[in-house]
Design a protein around this motif. Sequence first.
Motif, short mmCIF file in Angstrom:
data_model
loop_
_atom_site.label_atom_id
_atom_site.label_comp_id
_atom_site.label_asym_id
_atom_site.label_seq_id
_atom_site.Cartn_x
_atom_site.Cartn_y
_atom_site.Cartn_z
N ASN A 193 20.57 16.33 8.80
CA ASN A 193 20.70 15.83 10.17
C ASN A 193 21.77 16.67 10.86
O ASN A 193 22.94 16.62 10.48
CB ASN A 193 21.08 14.35 10.17
CG ASN A 193 20.97 13.73 11.54
OD1 ASN A 193 20.47 14.33 12.48
ND2 ASN A 193 21.43 12.50 11.66
N GLU A 194 21.37 17.45 11.84
CA GLU A 194 22.29 18.37 12.49
C GLU A 194 23.05 17.68 13.61
O GLU A 194 22.61 17.62 14.75
CB GLU A 194 21.53 19.59 13.00
CG GLU A 194 20.97 20.42 11.85
CD GLU A 194 20.44 21.76 12.29
OE1 GLU A 194 19.80 21.84 13.36
OE2 GLU A 194 20.67 22.72 11.55
N ASP A 243 17.10 16.88 13.90
CA ASP A 243 17.97 16.04 14.69
C ASP A 243 17.21 14.73 14.82
O ASP A 243 16.20 14.66 15.53
CB ASP A 243 18.23 16.66 16.06
CG ASP A 243 19.18 15.84 16.92
OD1 ASP A 243 19.27 14.60 16.71
OD2 ASP A 243 19.80 16.42 17.82
#
Length: 184
Positions: free
Chosen positions: A124-125, A153
């Motif tokens: 998860n950026e 994301d």
Amino acid sequence: MVIAGSFGVGKTTLVDTLSETGVLHAEEVMTTASAATDHLDDATDKTTTTVAMDFGKITFTSPRYMVLYLFGTPGQERFGYLWDDVLLGALGVVVLVDTRCLASSFPTVTWCEQRKVPFIIAVNEFDGAHRYCPDEIRHALGLPPAVPIITCDVRHYEPARAALTSLVSHSLHLRRAAAPGARR
């Protein structure tokens, strides 16, 4: 499908983003009583925590019709006893990780490996977090080459959906390879 990972990594957000129906949440407001065990670190705006699971559903029509049920696990180790129950009948696990606290992903990865369940890593950026290439993530988590690693994301539908698609593909590949008479 199970969405697992450490505390504050975005599991509830992933289920919220993907579910085509209202999501069943088992959330509680965080209090100072849990401060010793629920370390916020980078998630300073977090005010609630999952205490049982999140539940949603998504329907795919291509390449064939398929309904997937999404079960998001609680991230704190004290709720770990629930994970095995949620895993029953699951296609596999999306292990959601946060590179700002990658070491907190070890228990989830170990859990998947011990149960020999198909899993992928979905990074998860988070805004402002350093970006690492998949090989760096693989090395840091000690993963074999066969475990897919993607970035996403989870606040956005298409990248979140790509995580599920990757897990479905990986799980089907493993099942076909293990089938009697499969070419090796």
